[in-house]
Structure formats: C-alpha cells, structure tokens
Design a protein around this motif. Structure first.
Motif, PDB file in Angstrom:
ATOM      1  N   PHE A 155       0.885  -1.170   0.000  1.00  0.00           N
ATOM      2  CA  PHE A 155       0.000   0.000   0.000  1.00  0.00           C
ATOM      3  C   PHE A 155       0.917   1.213   0.000  1.00  0.00           C
ATOM      4  CE2 PHE A 155      -3.239   2.994   1.044  1.00  0.00           C
ATOM      5  CZ  PHE A 155      -4.425   2.395   0.653  1.00  0.00           C
ATOM      6  N   HIS A 156       0.931   1.944  -1.124  1.00  0.00           N
ATOM      7  CA  HIS A 156       1.998   2.895  -1.386  1.00  0.00           C
ATOM      8  C   HIS A 156       1.738   4.314  -0.878  1.00  0.00           C
ATOM      9  CE1 HIS A 156       3.755  -0.277  -3.724  1.00  0.00           C
ATOM     10  NE2 HIS A 156       2.770  -0.280  -4.601  1.00  0.00           N
ATOM     11  N   ASP A 157       0.492   4.677  -0.641  1.00  0.00           N
ATOM     12  CA  ASP A 157       0.186   6.079  -0.317  1.00  0.00           C
ATOM     13  C   ASP A 157      -0.851   6.157   0.800  1.00  0.00           C
ATOM     14  OD1 ASP A 157       0.224   8.804  -0.388  1.00  0.00           O
ATOM     15  OD2 ASP A 157      -0.669   9.014  -2.369  1.00  0.00           O
ATOM     16  N   ALA A 158      -0.457   5.713   1.984  1.00  0.00           N
ATOM     17  CA  ALA A 158      -1.396   5.644   3.108  1.00  0.00           C
ATOM     18  C   ALA A 158      -1.782   7.018   3.642  1.00  0.00           C
ATOM     19  CB  ALA A 158      -0.803   4.806   4.240  1.00  0.00           C
ATOM     20  N   THR A 159      -1.049   8.084   3.290  1.00  0.00           N
ATOM     21  CA  THR A 159      -1.400   9.420   3.763  1.00  0.00           C
ATOM     22  C   THR A 159      -2.256  10.191   2.766  1.00  0.00           C
ATOM     23  OG1 THR A 159       0.634  10.429   2.897  1.00  0.00           O
ATOM     24  CG2 THR A 159       0.699   9.566   5.150  1.00  0.00           C
ATOM     25  N   SER A 160      -2.683   9.546   1.697  1.00  0.00           N
ATOM     26  CA  SER A 160      -3.530  10.222   0.713  1.00  0.00           C
ATOM     27  C   SER A 160      -4.863  10.629   1.337  1.00  0.00           C
ATOM     28  CB  SER A 160      -3.794   9.296  -0.481  1.00  0.00           C
ATOM     29  OG  SER A 160      -4.787   9.863  -1.336  1.00  0.00           O
ATOM     30  N   GLY A 161      -5.343  11.815   0.964  1.00  0.00           N
ATOM     31  CA  GLY A 161      -6.633  12.284   1.442  1.00  0.00           C
ATOM     32  C   GLY A 161      -7.744  12.198   0.422  1.00  0.00           C
ATOM     33  N   MET A 162      -7.470  11.636  -0.752  1.00  0.00           N
ATOM     34  CA  MET A 162      -8.510  11.501  -1.780  1.00  0.00           C
ATOM     35  C   MET A 162      -9.182  10.141  -1.629  1.00  0.00           C
ATOM     36  SD  MET A 162      -8.292  11.540  -5.962  1.00  0.00           S
ATOM     37  CE  MET A 162      -7.525  13.141  -6.107  1.00  0.00           C
ATOM     38  N   TYR A 163     -10.445  10.166  -1.209  1.00  0.00           N
ATOM     39  CA  TYR A 163     -11.184   8.938  -0.913  1.00  0.00           C
ATOM     40  C   TYR A 163     -12.537   8.935  -1.600  1.00  0.00           C
ATOM     41  CZ  TYR A 163      -8.537   6.825   3.015  1.00  0.00           C
ATOM     42  OH  TYR A 163      -7.609   6.191   3.795  1.00  0.00           O
ATOM     43  N   ALA A 164     -12.990   7.737  -1.969  1.00  0.00           N
ATOM     44  CA  ALA A 164     -14.388   7.487  -2.323  1.00  0.00           C
ATOM     45  C   ALA A 164     -14.804   6.238  -1.562  1.00  0.00           C
ATOM     46  CB  ALA A 164     -14.552   7.274  -3.822  1.00  0.00           C
ATOM     47  N   VAL A 165     -15.973   6.282  -0.888  1.00  0.00           N
ATOM     48  CA  VAL A 165     -16.381   5.170  -0.028  1.00  0.00           C
ATOM     49  C   VAL A 165     -17.861   4.887  -0.198  1.00  0.00           C
ATOM     50  CG1 VAL A 165     -14.668   6.027   1.628  1.00  0.00           C
ATOM     51  CG2 VAL A 165     -17.078   6.440   2.059  1.00  0.00           C
ATOM     52  N   ASN A 166     -18.265   3.673   0.176  1.00  0.00           N
ATOM     53  CA  ASN A 166     -19.691   3.342   0.189  1.00  0.00           C
ATOM     54  C   ASN A 166     -20.237   3.476   1.611  1.00  0.00           C
ATOM     55  OD1 ASN A 166     -18.877   1.000   1.547  1.00  0.00           O
ATOM     56  ND2 ASN A 166     -19.142  -0.343  -0.230  1.00  0.00           N
ATOM     57  N   ALA A 167     -21.535   3.209   1.753  1.00  0.00           N
ATOM     58  CA  ALA A 167     -22.193   3.417   3.042  1.00  0.00           C
ATOM     59  C   ALA A 167     -21.644   2.500   4.125  1.00  0.00           C
ATOM     60  CB  ALA A 167     -23.701   3.214   2.885  1.00  0.00           C
ATOM     61  N   LYS A 168     -21.143   1.336   3.744  1.00  0.00           N
ATOM     62  CA  LYS A 168     -20.598   0.395   4.724  1.00  0.00           C
ATOM     63  C   LYS A 168     -19.372   0.980   5.420  1.00  0.00           C
ATOM     64  CE  LYS A 168     -20.307  -3.727   3.095  1.00  0.00           C
ATOM     65  NZ  LYS A 168     -19.793  -4.959   2.420  1.00  0.00           N
ATOM     66  N   ALA A 169     -18.590   1.773   4.696  1.00  0.00           N
ATOM     67  CA  ALA A 169     -17.345   2.312   5.252  1.00  0.00           C
ATOM     68  C   ALA A 169     -17.558   3.582   6.075  1.00  0.00           C
ATOM     69  CB  ALA A 169     -16.362   2.605   4.127  1.00  0.00           C
ATOM     70  N   MET A 170     -18.652   4.292   5.854  1.00  0.00           N
ATOM     71  CA  MET A 170     -18.828   5.611   6.492  1.00  0.00           C
ATOM     72  C   MET A 170     -18.764   5.573   8.011  1.00  0.00           C
ATOM     73  SD  MET A 170     -21.785   7.244   4.090  1.00  0.00           S
ATOM     74  CE  MET A 170     -21.710   7.030   2.314  1.00  0.00           C
ATOM     75  N   PRO A 171     -19.536   4.696   8.692  1.00  0.00           N
ATOM     76  CA  PRO A 171     -19.465   4.712  10.162  1.00  0.00           C
ATOM     77  C   PRO A 171     -18.099   4.309  10.712  1.00  0.00           C
ATOM     78  CG  PRO A 171     -20.832   2.887   9.374  1.00  0.00           C
ATOM     79  CD  PRO A 171     -20.552   3.753   8.199  1.00  0.00           C
ATOM     80  N   ILE A 172     -17.369   3.494   9.970  1.00  0.00           N
ATOM     81  CA  ILE A 172     -16.015   3.110  10.396  1.00  0.00           C
ATOM     82  C   ILE A 172     -15.090   4.326  10.343  1.00  0.00           C
ATOM     83  CG2 ILE A 172     -14.023   1.657   9.832  1.00  0.00           C
ATOM     84  CD1 ILE A 172     -16.054  -0.336   8.602  1.00  0.00           C
ATOM     85  N   LEU A 173     -15.207   5.109   9.280  1.00  0.00           N
ATOM     86  CA  LEU A 173     -14.346   6.271   9.098  1.00  0.00           C
ATOM     87  C   LEU A 173     -14.815   7.467   9.916  1.00  0.00           C
ATOM     88  CD1 LEU A 173     -13.838   5.947   5.248  1.00  0.00           C
ATOM     89  CD2 LEU A 173     -12.201   5.363   7.047  1.00  0.00           C
ATOM     90  N   ALA A 174     -16.038   7.413  10.449  1.00  0.00           N
ATOM     91  CA  ALA A 174     -16.583   8.517  11.238  1.00  0.00           C
ATOM     92  C   ALA A 174     -16.198   8.432  12.715  1.00  0.00           C
ATOM     93  CB  ALA A 174     -18.102   8.553  11.109  1.00  0.00           C
TER      94      ALA A 174
END
Length: 218
Positions: A155-174
């Motif tokens: 995983f080459h760019d773990a500090t990237s801030g450009m994301y696209a996510v689905n509804a399943k990921a939102m509460p995890i990232l919140a």
C-alpha cells in the motif's frame, strides 16, 4: 436526495475554496457538497456558501482528524449511499475523484484511495510520479514498509486524502481518530473491519498554497 456527498475539510482556505468548489460542481454536478470548516478565522465559511456548498462549522480549530470524522459522520447520518473527500488546497483533481466514485459504485471495492505513487496498470511503486522532499521521502518510505507488513500487501500512499467510499465504510471512518495521521489510521481500521480497499493511481497537483501538515519529525 442525491446519492453522493462530497466533503471538503477546510481550515483558513478562503483563497483556495472557489477553485475547488467550482471544479466539484463542474465535474460532479449531481453530488451534494459540504465544507467542514475547522474553526477558520478567515472567510472560509462565507466563501463556501457563496459557491454553493453547505457548511458544517466548528466553533474552534479541532484539527484535521476531527474534520474528517465529521464529514463521514454527516454522510452516514444523512443516509448517503456514497461519499467522496477532497482537500481544500487544490491538490486533488476532481476528475480523478470521479473515477474513484465510479469504481466504488460498480461494487468492485468498498473504498477507493487515490494514490500518488502506485503505477498505472498494476500495483508497482514509482517515486517519480510525485515530487517530495528528502525528509518526507524518508518518512513515507518507512510508513510504506510498515503498512505492507500490517496489511500483508503493498500500500503505497497511506497518507492520501482523496477517498471514495460506500455506506458500509462511512461509520467506520466517522469514529474519532487518535493519531496525528488520520488517513493512516483509516486504512488500518478498514483492514481490521474486513472491507475491500483499492489503491488507485491518480495524478495530483502541487498544493495551491500552504504546506503539508505532515512535516519534519511528524
């Protein structure tokens, strides 16, 4: 209601926001846009509203990790199917975010992360794709090797801030972040929860102004 929300964390970004928001409205016109105003002391909130964005304002500066959690939390609370994030400094071309969103909408992954260093057509690494300073190269190199051990894959760019996510990921990232590098913490959380995260090669620009929050020893 549109199915997609795009949020922009912003702290004193009044000068950069018009171009970023204009690009968002032009490239992804069917998405709702919200600026998470992290206690700015300039006209960030006013400029965001003037350019067609909703605004979620903190009464004081809480830091990027709080702004990120708030953006995903807003998307989850309002019931959006998809959420995207770009930074307010102009680094993230919206046409690249649109590609990430299409990948997530296709169901091929739960989260797509835009990578400055992954090579097109594979999962190779190229430092030449994005220019960084010597200290930052050292830091990201150590991080890249550490992340590979934890994830058991590159995983080459773990500090990237450009994301696209689905509804399943939102509460995890919140959920609240505890580290000074919330993007790295986000990658680890998603891995622990068993979500599929794809790293996608993207072209990024130099920031329009300001400097990275990850400097020197940090």
């Amino acid at each position: 209601m549109p199915e997609t929300l795009i949020f922009v964390p912003a702290w004193n970004e009044a000068d950069n926001l018009p171009a970023v928001l204009g690009e968002l409205h032009e490239e992804i016109p069917d998405a709702d846009v919200i600026v998470v105003d992290d206690g700015s002391t300039d006209r960030t909130a006013e400029v965001a509203r003037e350019h067609g964005a909703e605004v979620l304002s903190f009464d004081e500066n809480r830091g990027l990790r709080a702004a990120i959690a708030a953006g995903y939390g807003y998307a989850a609370e309002k019931g959006y199917a998809y959420c995207g994030r770009v930074d307010a400094d102009g680094q993230h071309p919206v046409v690249e975010l649109a590609k990430l969103l299409e990948l997530v909408r296709s169901g091929k992954c739960d989260v797509a992360v835009g990578s400055r260093f992954a090579t097109p057509g594979g999962n190779g690494f190229s430092r030449e794709r994005y220019d960084t300073g010597t200290v930052r190269r050292l830091g990201t190199g150590l991080l890249r090797r550490s992340i590979e051990v934890v994830l058991d894959r590159p995983f080459h760019d773990a500090t990237s801030g450009m994301y696209a996510v689905n509804a399943k990921a939102m509460p995890i990232l919140a959920r609240p972040y505890s580290s000074g590098a919330p993007e790295v913490e986000a990658v680890l959380r998603l891995h622990e929860e068993g979500l599929r995260v794809d790293e996608v090669p993207v072209d990024m620009r130099e920031r329009a102004s300001g400097e990275s929050k990850l400097q020197g020893k940090k």
